[in-house]
Write an enzyme that holds these catalytic residues in place. Sequence first.
Site, PDB file in Angstrom:
ATOM      1  NE  ARG A  84     -21.798   8.888  26.057  1.00 50.45           N
ATOM      2  CZ  ARG A  84     -22.314   9.404  27.327  1.00 50.45           C
ATOM      3  NH1 ARG A  84     -23.139   9.259  26.755  1.00 50.45           N
ATOM      4  NH2 ARG A  84     -21.725  10.474  27.866  1.00 50.45           N
ATOM      5  CG  HIS A 128     -20.994   7.797  32.406  1.00 51.65           C
ATOM      6  ND1 HIS A 128     -21.436   8.095  31.332  1.00 51.65           N
ATOM      7  CD2 HIS A 128     -22.136   8.056  33.374  1.00 51.65           C
ATOM      8  CE1 HIS A 128     -23.257   7.872  30.989  1.00 51.65           C
ATOM      9  NE2 HIS A 128     -23.113   8.603  32.791  1.00 51.65           N
ATOM     10  CD  GLU A 173     -25.584  14.049  32.052  1.00 54.97           C
ATOM     11  OE1 GLU A 173     -25.097  13.451  33.203  1.00 54.97           O
ATOM     12  OE2 GLU A 173     -25.971  13.704  31.282  1.00 54.97           O
ATOM     13  CG  ASN A 298     -25.251  13.779  27.691  1.00 55.57           C
ATOM     14  OD1 ASN A 298     -24.639  13.303  26.727  1.00 55.57           O
ATOM     15  ND2 ASN A 298     -24.858  13.081  29.233  1.00 55.57           N
ATOM     16  CE1 TYR A 300     -32.157  11.753  29.477  1.00 54.04           C
ATOM     17  CE2 TYR A 300     -30.216  12.582  29.416  1.00 54.04           C
ATOM     18  CZ  TYR A 300     -30.374  11.330  29.007  1.00 54.04           C
ATOM     19  OH  TYR A 300     -29.686  10.744  28.923  1.00 54.04           O
ATOM     20  CD  GLU A 358     -26.219  10.534  28.686  1.00 53.40           C
ATOM     21  OE1 GLU A 358     -27.485  10.546  29.526  1.00 53.40           O
ATOM     22  OE2 GLU A 358     -25.039  10.225  29.693  1.00 53.40           O
TER      23      GLU A 358
HETATM   24  O1  LGS Z   1     -29.246   7.626  33.552  1.00 57.16           O
HETATM   25  C1  LGS Z   1     -28.223   8.334  32.839  1.00 57.16           C
HETATM   26  C2  LGS Z   1     -29.518   9.543  31.924  1.00 57.16           C
HETATM   27  C3  LGS Z   1     -30.774   9.788  32.093  1.00 57.16           C
HETATM   28  O2  LGS Z   1     -31.453  10.896  32.682  1.00 57.16           O
HETATM   29  C4  LGS Z   1     -26.906   8.844  32.514  1.00 57.16           C
HETATM   30  O3  LGS Z   1     -25.575   7.722  32.780  1.00 57.16           O
HETATM   31  C5  LGS Z   1     -26.644  10.244  32.882  1.00 57.16           C
HETATM   32  O4  LGS Z   1     -25.534  10.880  32.220  1.00 57.16           O
HETATM   33  C6  LGS Z   1     -27.889  11.597  32.617  1.00 57.16           C
HETATM   34  O5  LGS Z   1     -27.615  12.821  33.821  1.00 57.16           O
HETATM   35  N1  LGS Z   1     -29.337  10.884  32.548  1.00 57.16           N
HETATM   36  C7  LGS Z   1     -30.049  11.365  32.414  1.00 57.16           C
HETATM   37  N2  LGS Z   1     -29.868  12.678  32.873  1.00 57.16           N
HETATM   38  C8  LGS Z   1     -31.381  13.893  32.640  1.00 57.16           C
HETATM   39  C9  LGS Z   1     -31.675  14.977  33.929  1.00 57.16           C
HETATM   40  C10 LGS Z   1     -32.617  16.298  33.076  1.00 57.16           C
HETATM   41  C11 LGS Z   1     -32.494  16.510  34.364  1.00 57.16           C
HETATM   42  C12 LGS Z   1     -33.933  17.809  33.684  1.00 57.16           C
HETATM   43  C13 LGS Z   1     -34.853  18.019  35.241  1.00 57.16           C
HETATM   44  C14 LGS Z   1     -34.208  18.563  36.388  1.00 57.16           C
HETATM   45  C15 LGS Z   1     -34.567  19.524  36.975  1.00 57.16           C
END
Ligand code: LGS
Length: 453
Positions: A84, A128, A173, A298, A300, A358
């Site tokens: 991707r 993106h 996103e 996505n 996390y 992701e």
């Molecule tokens: O690099 C980005 C990754 C890394 O963590 C990627 O480009 C994005 O698409 C994505 O947003 N990414 C990412 N998101 C993690 C967000 C977790 C939020 C959890 C806690 C928020 C307070």
Amino acid sequence: MSKPPTEIRSDSPSRDFLWGAATSAYQIEGSPLADGAGPSIWHRFANTPGRVLNGDTGDIACDHYRRWHEDVALMAALGVNAYRFSVAWARILPEGTGRVNQAGLDFYRCLVDALLEQGIEPMLTLYHWDLPEALDTRGGWASDASPGWFADYAQVLYRALGDRVRLWITLNEPWVITAGGYLYGDLAPGHRSLHETPIVAHNLLRAHAAALASGRAEGIERIGLAVNLEPQYPASPSAEDIGATAHRDAFINRWFLDPVFLGRYPAEMETIFGSAWPRHSPSELDALRAPPDFIGVNYYSRSVVRADPTEQPVGARRVRQDARPHTAMDWEVYPQGLTDILLWIQGRYGNPPVYITENGAAFDDPPPVAGRLHDRQRVAYLRTHLRAASRALRRGVDLRGYFAWSLLDNFEWSYGYAKRFGLVHVDPVDRQRLIKDSGRFYRDAIRRYGRGP
Ligand code: LGS
């Protein structure tokens, strides 16, 4: 392609589970202005002092623009059957609209051809986060014209690559684009406006619908939307915490999916935005109903939520779970949240096809020694999240693939190069690549479960 993994045993019709890795253009490519490309909002933002940690920029990044060949070979060595990536809009249309830059199209065409030669299925994300700077000058995503700009750009790519790319994603996103770029201001273009925020969200939804329609007109069959999802759990059984959890769930998880699948915004949105929430006519809402062919998830982490009226606009905050493991981003490691959110999609939106587009983690890796990098924590993160995905599959979720974030250590937006998510280490000085233990683990998992009994 490959059989479904035996552990990730599928009751879904999919006989070709995709095992991939993910990246995005600005985070890895470098050479942002090469071969006629126009500047993007991220190019400007990162080059504005104070916006990115340590003054890092994507000017070189992983130098993938020049080393893409090597990176395709790395993917082959990892044994992934899918990749991707995203296209930089301003390489294709330097002014955002109008004139097409053939050199930009050629770059992605060569990349796609090299992937196909290795049996790697490309999944192409149209947007993106790197809006052409020229369009920001014309109002960016707050402009009423932005959905049309996006659909025209999408059409150029469908026509150029639609014969070889089967899997498309409109936006990556939309929540992060909106909240990070226009509400909290920590991502480009760095606005902080309660008033602008719901307008931008609405235009992104219109843009998704318009790009889906222009794809259909070009005969493109598989077009998805990638959303960041984060299951919300109340910190206590109190009515306040339960209410705050519903608000945060509407804000993060349902704001974009409810309109595309159900043709309406969550009721909580109006409470959250108050007088900044625009009125939408029934026909405007109806036009947002544009169910994608698949959802890209996505994932996390999760949130445990407490009511907190001082946290505006949502009136809720996360409570850190101190007893649990956390990543270098200080996000809780919570694999069960992946199972939970996949089951939630299945129940709420009628079991649509899903790819995990992701999933991964930043950790402070030890330095490489003698050609090895022992990133134990990332291996554990991957293992436990793959198991969590397999639990969802066993319960009938139509999961079609898994993409690790990320193939390479890369430019992590406002954190610059300080946070590393790669399965492959990239030396910050000479950009040499080295497959980490997590990459080896992933390769073995694919071999074991993805390519035969
Ligand atoms: O690099 C980005 C990754 C890394 O963590 C990627 O480009 C994005 O698409 C994505 O947003 N990414 C990412 N998101 C993690 C967000 C977790 C939020 C959890 C806690 C928020 C307070």
